[in-house]
Design an enzyme around this catalytic site. Structure first.
Site, PDB file in Angstrom:
ATOM      1  N   LEU A  22       0.815  -1.213   0.000  1.00  0.00           N
ATOM      2  CA  LEU A  22       0.000   0.000   0.000  1.00  0.00           C
ATOM      3  C   LEU A  22       0.849   1.263   0.000  1.00  0.00           C
ATOM      4  O   LEU A  22       0.442   2.292  -0.522  1.00  0.00           O
ATOM      5  CB  LEU A  22      -0.921   0.026   1.223  1.00  0.00           C
ATOM      6  CG  LEU A  22      -2.142  -0.890   1.174  1.00  0.00           C
ATOM      7  CD1 LEU A  22      -2.852  -0.870   2.525  1.00  0.00           C
ATOM      8  CD2 LEU A  22      -3.092  -0.451   0.078  1.00  0.00           C
ATOM      9  N   GLY A  25       6.575   4.646   4.489  1.00  0.00           N
ATOM     10  CA  GLY A  25       6.868   5.896   5.168  1.00  0.00           C
ATOM     11  C   GLY A  25       8.186   5.826   5.882  1.00  0.00           C
ATOM     12  O   GLY A  25       8.969   4.875   5.710  1.00  0.00           O
ATOM     13  N   MET A  27       8.872   5.220   8.922  1.00  0.00           N
ATOM     14  CA  MET A  27       9.021   4.223   9.968  1.00  0.00           C
ATOM     15  C   MET A  27       8.782   2.799   9.505  1.00  0.00           C
ATOM     16  O   MET A  27       9.132   1.864  10.198  1.00  0.00           O
ATOM     17  CB  MET A  27       8.047   4.534  11.114  1.00  0.00           C
ATOM     18  CG  MET A  27       8.424   5.765  11.922  1.00  0.00           C
ATOM     19  SD  MET A  27      10.075   5.660  12.614  1.00  0.00           S
ATOM     20  CE  MET A  27       9.903   4.216  13.622  1.00  0.00           C
ATOM     21  N   ASP A 138      -1.714  14.232  16.235  1.00  0.00           N
ATOM     22  CA  ASP A 138      -1.405  14.462  14.825  1.00  0.00           C
ATOM     23  C   ASP A 138      -2.666  14.353  13.963  1.00  0.00           C
ATOM     24  O   ASP A 138      -2.647  13.740  12.901  1.00  0.00           O
ATOM     25  CB  ASP A 138      -0.339  13.492  14.338  1.00  0.00           C
ATOM     26  CG  ASP A 138       0.280  13.945  13.015  1.00  0.00           C
ATOM     27  OD1 ASP A 138       0.322  15.172  12.768  1.00  0.00           O
ATOM     28  OD2 ASP A 138       0.715  13.092  12.232  1.00  0.00           O
TER      29      ASP A 138
END
Length: 685
Positions: A22, A25, A27, A138
């Site tokens: 998908l 990132g 991390m 966030d």
């Protein structure tokens, strides 16, 4: 969009079989997976460089355990995880819908009803997060997914137990600039109220299609969040009030998440979303197409049909559980100097510089017009590239006649609304120009005299004659004279942009106020300033700066107060912003407009006229004697008076003049300064 698995990808993570990639990132990598029961999941595998850090694993373990406490109809909960796995991983429910960010980018802002439903659902999700003792920290448009039965708040990757201050270092700042709260931006305590601020900023984008604090570099966004009001233009009135409450700078004055569903949907106790009717047609169609694509992928059989676009889920999985997401800023206490640097307020940067015959300038939006000798020239304010140059007045029939631009003390042109006016020429005429091309669209030459444009108020243009003995008001639309009064050559004419008055300041310090409509004198008042009187009209008060600062009632001329400044020579300028009057009388100071009390005071060199751009007070500093090569521009913080910027004029580029003075014109976050025969443009960024 999804991509096929690669040879280096695992076939399974825990009991979940991976189907496709998908996204990725900072991390970890994110996969679409099927559980043993056939449920679609988004599974994130942590990068090996973090997995080998025992401290990271401990933090990961604690935050996964905390996030599992969150249950709510409008969250995408963690359904499985293995913090001790190789690699560590977690799985969240798969939501077949676009992110709010992508939906707004593709289809524009949501209608008011959808924004209200969205706000109620997200507020309920935040209440569930806060009830579990967590703070999301966030919330932003890319962390909100739009599903047929309502929104989903995702990614608790940077949330932490509200009472646990050990998960991150003291002074850490975590969040997404433009959506984080002022307390986050200043590395303070981020509690539940911080999430409410982020919710307000997120819903503002949903309602308007643009970020409420604009776009720009990291430090610019952090500064705006802390110091500027949110842009809520276009948000419907009652909804705007709710968002404004969420976006209050003081955390204690924001509503709690549990109060917000009733504010967003005050007339209904029904669930925030039922079916797909809450979304506008194009977004609902995208949600339905995504669900159909997921059902028809063959993920349970391994047939490998392509999935639809799943950028939203990539955004979900690209986030780190304990560190940076794509688009998320993280600063640790060990980087205090870095934080101080990031929080440094924006300063001007030079855009371009240009040598010109004369330094007179005017700004119309994104265009700067300057005197080019026998012509006027227009350049792009951003780049300095020429848009047009045109001789406005014909050559004189008499060879001995003065040039149309003789560098006199009064300007030959001025901007007014969406038009440009120029005066002079062999016939002392006034001309209206098309600012797009510089071409003359109307002209009048039967005035008493018109060799200088002294200013404009609404649609009235004020002209002066060559001897500076008259002031003529002209209807800018019809170019007909409205009235004329006499003046002395040493008088200074001040034309505010609005207010219905125009002023004549005498060398004695006396101020005369005339009605713009008919030229009748409304009042006169005595001050202690001379002919170089600085005067501004704001909110029904006229401020006149001399050795003292006078506040005069605009209707009567009556003195409201007189502020006694430090001893010294008379000041030369005054500007007004919000509750403060900024003046150099004679030292630079900020004065409360209601009482005349001094808020702050700064010793400065001799200054030229003041100007305001953004949150910066600007002025030129002048050498002694005038024309000294050590001259330039200074900038101060409007609120504190702290000097934030200094620019020295490049002496090699300056054409010597008789005592050059620098004048500043502003437009948005850009400004230009004329210094002798040099023009320099800047942008605050």
């Amino acid at each position: 969009m999804t991509t096929p698995l690669r040879p280096e990808d695992p076939a399974e993570l825990g009991p979940h079989r991976l189907v496709a990639r998908l996204g990725q990132g900072g991390m970890g990598r994110v996969y679409l997976a099927r559980s043993r029961a056939g449920r679609l999941l988004a599974v994130k595998a942590v990068h090996a460089r973090y997995a080998g850090d025992p401290g990271f694993r401990a933090r990961f373990r604690r935050e996964v355990a905390a996030a599992r406490l969150v249950t709510g109809a409008f969250t995408a909960p963690i359904v499985d995880a293995d913090p001790d796995g190789s690699p560590p991983w977690l799985a969240t429910a798969y939501v077949p819908g676009p992110s709010l960010r992508d939906a707004v980018l593709r289809h524009g802002p949501l209608p008011e009803g959808a924004v209200r439903t969205l706000g109620a659902g997200l507020a309920e999700a935040l209440d569930a997060v806060h009830a579990a003792g967590l703070v999301h920290r966030d919330l932003k448009p890319s962390n909100v997914l739009l599903a047929a039965d309502g929104p989903r708040l995702i990614d608790f990757g940077v949330s932490r137990a509200a009472a646990d201050a050990t998960l991150t270092a003291d002074g850490a700042v975590i969040g997404s600039p433009g959506y984080l709260s002022p307390e986050q931006a200043e590395a303070g305590e981020a509690g539940p109220a911080s999430d409410v601020f982020s919710l307000g900023a997120t819903l503002a984008l949903a309602a308007t299609g643009r970020p409420t604090f604009g776009e720009g570099p990291l430090e610019v966004l952090l500064y705006r969040v802390c110091h500027e009001a949110p842009d809520l233009d276009g948000v419907p009135g009652p909804l705007r009030d709710v968002l404004a409450a969420c976006l209050r700078r003081d955390p204690g004055r924001r509503p709690a998440a549990r109060e917000l569903p009733g504010l967003f949907l005050p007339e209904s106790d029904a669930p925030p979303a039922a079916g797909d009717e809450w979304l506008p047609g194009p977004v609902a169609a995208e949600v339905a197409a995504g669900a159909d694509a997921a059902d028809g992928t063959g993920a349970g059989t391994g047939r490998g049909h392509p999935f639809g676009r799943r950028k939203a889920l990539a955004g979900l999985a690209a986030g780190g559980v304990t560190a940076a997401l794509a688009g998320t800023a993280v600063w640790t206490a060990g980087g205090a100097d870095l934080l101080a640097s990031v929080m440094r307020k924006p300063a001007p940067r030079e855009l371009w510089r240009k040598q010109v015959p004369h330094g007179s300038i005017a700004i119309l939006g994104e265009m700067l017009v300057h005197d080019a000798g026998e012509a006027l020239s227009a350049v792009d304010l951003r780049t300095g590239s020429r848009r047009w140059e045109r001789r406005v007045f014909p050559e004189p029939d008499d060879p001995a006649a003065p040039e149309p631009s003789d560098g006199g003390p009064e300007p030959l042109f001025a901007a007014a609304g969406d038009a440009l006016y120029a005066a002079g020429g062999p016939d002392d005429s006034l001309r209206r120009l098309d600012p797009a091309t510089g071409s003359v669209v109307a002209s009048v030459d039967d005035l008493v005299a018109a060799t200088a444009v002294l200013g404009a108020q609404d649609s009235v243009i004020f002209c002066g004659d060559a001897a500076s003995t008259t002031l003529t008001a002209v209807d800018g639309a019809r170019l007909t004279a409205l009235w004329t009064i006499d003046r002395q050559p040493e008088d200074v004419i001040i034309v505010p942009p609005s207010g219905g008055l125009v002023f004549r300041a005498r060398s004695s310090g006396r101020v005369h106020a005339y009605a713009v409509a008919d030229g009748t004198q409304r009042w006169q008042a005595d001050t202690d300033a001379g002919a170089m009187q600085a005067l501004v009209l704001d909110r029904g008060t006229v401020y006149a700066a001399g050795r003292h600062l006078f506040a005069l009632d605009a209707a009567t001329g009556r003195k409201r107060w007189v502020s006694t400044g430090p001893s010294g020579s008379a000041g030369g300028s005054v500007v007004v912003r919000d509750g403060d009057v900024l003046t150099d009388t004679p030292r630079l100071r900020a004065v409360d407009r209601r009482t005349g009390a001094t808020r702050w005071r700064r010793d400065t060199p001799r200054l030229g006229p003041l100007a305001i751009c953004g949150e910066l007070l600007l002025a030129s500093w002048l050498g002694s004697p005038p024309g000294d090569r050590d001259e330039g521009l200074l900038g101060w913080d409007l609120k504190t008076g702290e000097q934030r910027w200094r620019y020295t004029f490049p002496s090699q580029d300056v054409v010597p003049t008789a005592g050059p003075a620098a004048y500043i014109e502003t437009s948005g976050d850009r400004f230009a300064a004329s210094y002798g025969a040099l023009i320099i443009a800047f942008q605050i960024s």
